[in-house]
Design an enzyme around this catalytic site. Sequence first.
Site, PDB file in Angstrom:
ATOM      1  N   CYS A 178     -10.952   5.523  16.619  1.00 38.82           N
ATOM      2  CA  CYS A 178      -9.529   5.543  16.947  1.00 38.82           C
ATOM      3  C   CYS A 178      -9.364   5.492  18.451  1.00 38.82           C
ATOM      4  O   CYS A 178     -10.340   5.490  19.203  1.00 38.82           O
ATOM      5  CB  CYS A 178      -8.851   6.801  16.378  1.00 38.82           C
ATOM      6  N   CYS A 231     -11.209   7.955  20.684  1.00 37.97           N
ATOM      7  CA  CYS A 231     -12.593   7.678  21.067  1.00 37.97           C
ATOM      8  C   CYS A 231     -12.652   6.893  22.375  1.00 37.97           C
ATOM      9  O   CYS A 231     -13.563   7.078  23.178  1.00 37.97           O
ATOM     10  CB  CYS A 231     -13.292   6.894  19.957  1.00 37.97           C
ATOM     11  N   CYS A 252      -3.627  14.270  16.631  1.00 35.20           N
ATOM     12  CA  CYS A 252      -4.162  12.935  16.308  1.00 35.20           C
ATOM     13  C   CYS A 252      -3.087  12.000  15.767  1.00 35.20           C
ATOM     14  O   CYS A 252      -2.920  10.877  16.237  1.00 35.20           O
ATOM     15  CB  CYS A 252      -5.292  13.045  15.297  1.00 35.20           C
ATOM     16  N   ASP A 288      16.800 -22.304  29.084  1.00 32.12           N
ATOM     17  CA  ASP A 288      16.747 -23.508  29.895  1.00 32.12           C
ATOM     18  C   ASP A 288      17.031 -24.677  28.938  1.00 32.12           C
ATOM     19  O   ASP A 288      16.882 -24.528  27.725  1.00 32.12           O
ATOM     20  CB  ASP A 288      15.354 -23.621  30.513  1.00 32.12           C
ATOM     21  N   THR A 299      16.283 -28.660  29.380  1.00 32.06           N
ATOM     22  CA  THR A 299      15.286 -29.720  29.222  1.00 32.06           C
ATOM     23  C   THR A 299      13.904 -29.145  28.941  1.00 32.06           C
ATOM     24  O   THR A 299      13.400 -28.316  29.699  1.00 32.06           O
ATOM     25  CB  THR A 299      15.228 -30.601  30.483  1.00 32.06           C
TER      26      THR A 299
END
Length: 727
Positions: free
Chosen positions: A57, A60, A390, A432, A434
Site C-alpha cells: 500500500c 509502504c 490505514c 480554441d 482552429t
Amino acid sequence: MSTPERPRQAPSFTALKLKPLPAREACCCAGGCESEPAAGQPVTGQSMSWIVEGMDCAACARKVENAVRQLAGVEQVQVLFATQKLRVSAPESMRRQIEAAVGAAGYALRDAAPAAKTSRMRESLPLLILMIMMVISWGIAQFTPSFGNFAFIVTTLVGLLPITRQALRLMRNGSIFTIETLMSVAAVGALCIGATEEASMVLLLFLIGEKLEGWAANRARQGVSALMALKPETATRVKDGERETVTISALRPGDVIEVAAGGRLPADGTLLTAGASFDESALTGESLPVEREAGEKVPAGATSVDRLVQLNVLSMPGESAIDRILRLIEEAEERRAPVERFIDRFSRLYTPVIMLVALLVALIPPLLFAAPWGEWIYKGLALLLIGCPCALVISTPAAITSGLAAAARIGALVKGGAALEQLGRVRQVAFDKTGTLTAGKPQVTHICSQELTEEALLTLAAAVEQGSTHPLALAIVNEARHRGLAIPPASAQRTLTGSGIEAEVEGQQVLICAAGKFADDRYRSQIQALEEAGQTVVIVALNGEPKGIVALRDTLREDAREAVDALHRLGIKGVILTGDNPRAAAAIAGELGLTFQAGLLPEDKVRSVAALSQRAPLAMVGDGINDAPAMKAATVGIAMGGGTDVALEAADAALTHNRLTGLAQTIALARATHANIRQNIAIALGLKAIFLVTTLLGITGLWLAVLADTGATVLVTANALRLLRRR
C-alpha cells in the site's frame, strides 16, 4: 502564417513532456519526515532507480522513503507506488548501502529486469501457519482450557515475532507510528491481561488484511503493468536485406524494423509499407483499428492488425510513446491533490493522538474512579487498533490512482491528483477554434486581387508560408502545389505574434495578416461578404501595399457537436475564444450553440480566461503555441493530443486520442473520483466512530476492532477500484 488564429509548431504525438514536482506518498505512519532539498538547491548526486518488491500500500512507499532518507549523502528520494519504482539522487558508491537500508526495512530492491516469480504457497506460508496453529489451539482449548490458553500464547508469539521485528526495523529507519507498532503493542497488551485468544485472533485478522491490501494494490497497478507489457522485449531489424533479432534497447532512429501481423511495435516509427491497419486502443482508447498510409507515424505498442509491415524507427530507447505515458503516470503521482495532502498531514498527528487517547482511556478510569484495570486496559487496546489510520490515509490516493488509470484508458492523460480535483470543479469550458473545434484542415475557397492574377498572388502567399505547419499556411501551400505553381524561396521570415507573418520574396517585402489587422478599405466589401459566409480572410501585402485577399474555410470536427452536447448535459457552459474574425467565429458558434469572443490576440485570450474564471472554474482547451498562456491562466488547461509541444507542456491534461468527446468523459470521471473520495472518507471515519462508541460501551472487543480497521481498508480500496470499471 499569420492568421486570425496563430502560428504553430509541428504537431506530434511524441510531445508528452512533463516536469516532475517533488512530493511524498501518503501512508499510515505519522512520524515526521525530513524534507526534500529545496527547489533551488542543486542536486549533485547521481540519479539511481530500482524496482521495490513487497509494497502492499501507499504506507509502504513512505516506509521505504524514510529508510533511505536516513542515510547521510542521500540528496533526494522518492517512491512511485503505481510503478513500484524507487528514485534516489546520491553518489554511485552508496548503491549497496541504499539496498541494505531498504532490506533492513523489510523490502527488497531489484533492477528493472523482470523478477523471478514466487509461488503463492510460499507467499502465504506465514498466514497458513498461523491459521493452522489457531485451529489447533482452539481444539485444545475445547478439552483442556489451561493448555488451550498456553497454545494461544504460543500462537500469538509465533505470529507476533515477524510483526514486531518489522516494527523495530521501521523504528530504526525513522517510521515510529506504524501499523506494525500498533499491532505489537495491542497484542502484547492483550497477552498481559490474559486475552490470549483475542490476541492471536487480532494477528490473524491483521495478516488477512495485509493479503487483501496487497491484492487490491496489485489490482490498482494492473493498468500500469498492462501498459508496460505493451512493448515486446525484442524486435526484428532489417539491415542490408538481412533480418536479425535484437533487443529493443539496441534500436536507434533510422533503423528499419519488421513487425508481423498481430505483433506489437517496439518503438515509434514511420510506416514504410504502402498501407496497413493498426490497433492503437491500448494507447488511445480508440476501439476501431486505425488506417495508416506510408509516411505516417505509428506509436510504440500499436498492433499491426492485418499484415507484415516495415517501419523506420523514430524514437530512442526509453523515449517511445509508451515510455512517455509511463513517465507521465509517475509524475502524476507527484502532483497530489490538496485533499490528499491534507489527509497526509492529518494522519501524522492522528496516530500519536490516538495512542495518547488510548493510554488515557486505560489509565484514567482505574486511577480516578477505581474502575477495574483489566476492563479499561482492554478497552484502551481496542481503541488503539480502531485508531489505525490505514483506511483514512489510503482513501484518497486509492481513488485518485484508480481515477488516473481509468482516464488513461479512455485516452486522457491527467497530470496528477491536483489536476483531477480541478477538473471535477469545472463549470465552464473555453475552446480554441482552429484545430480544436474544427478539423484544422482548411481549404482555399476564394482568391481576389485587383492588380495581380490569382496565380501570382497565391505564389507570393505560398512563398511566405512554406515551412510553416499552421493549418491555414498548409492550405495555401497545398493549393499552390495543386495548381502546379513554382514557389520561389523566401528569406528573413518573421512571425508577428497573433497577427501576421512577413518575409522577403525576390527582394520584395511580403506581408500576410488577418484582414482585421490591416488598415485599408480597398477590399472591405469582399472581406465582409466572405466573413459573413463564415470564411477566414487574410490580406497579402507587397511592400506595404495590399495586393489581394485569400479566403479559407475550415470544417467542424465530426465529434464537435456530440462533445458540446455532452458538456451541456453535465451542466457545463461553453465559449469559443479565437483570434479569427467575428463572422467566422459566429458561424462555428452558431452551429454548436456556443457563445464566442473573436479577434483575440494571445494576451486578450489570457484576459478573457481570467475574467471567465472569476465567475466559475474554467477549463481552457487548445492545441497551439498561443493557447499555452491561456491554458496556464485557466483553472485547468487541456491540450488536444495532436497539438504542439508547448501546448502539451502547459496543459494539466491531454486528450491523446485527439477526440473532443473525451473531454466530457474525463470531467465526468473527475467528478466520480471526488465523489468516491468523499465516500471513502465517510467509510473510514464512520466505521471508526461506530466501533469507538461500541468499544467504550463494552459491546465490541479486540478482534472486532482490528476487523473494523481491516474491513474499512478493504472497503475503501474496493470502492476506489469501482472507478476502473467505468465505461
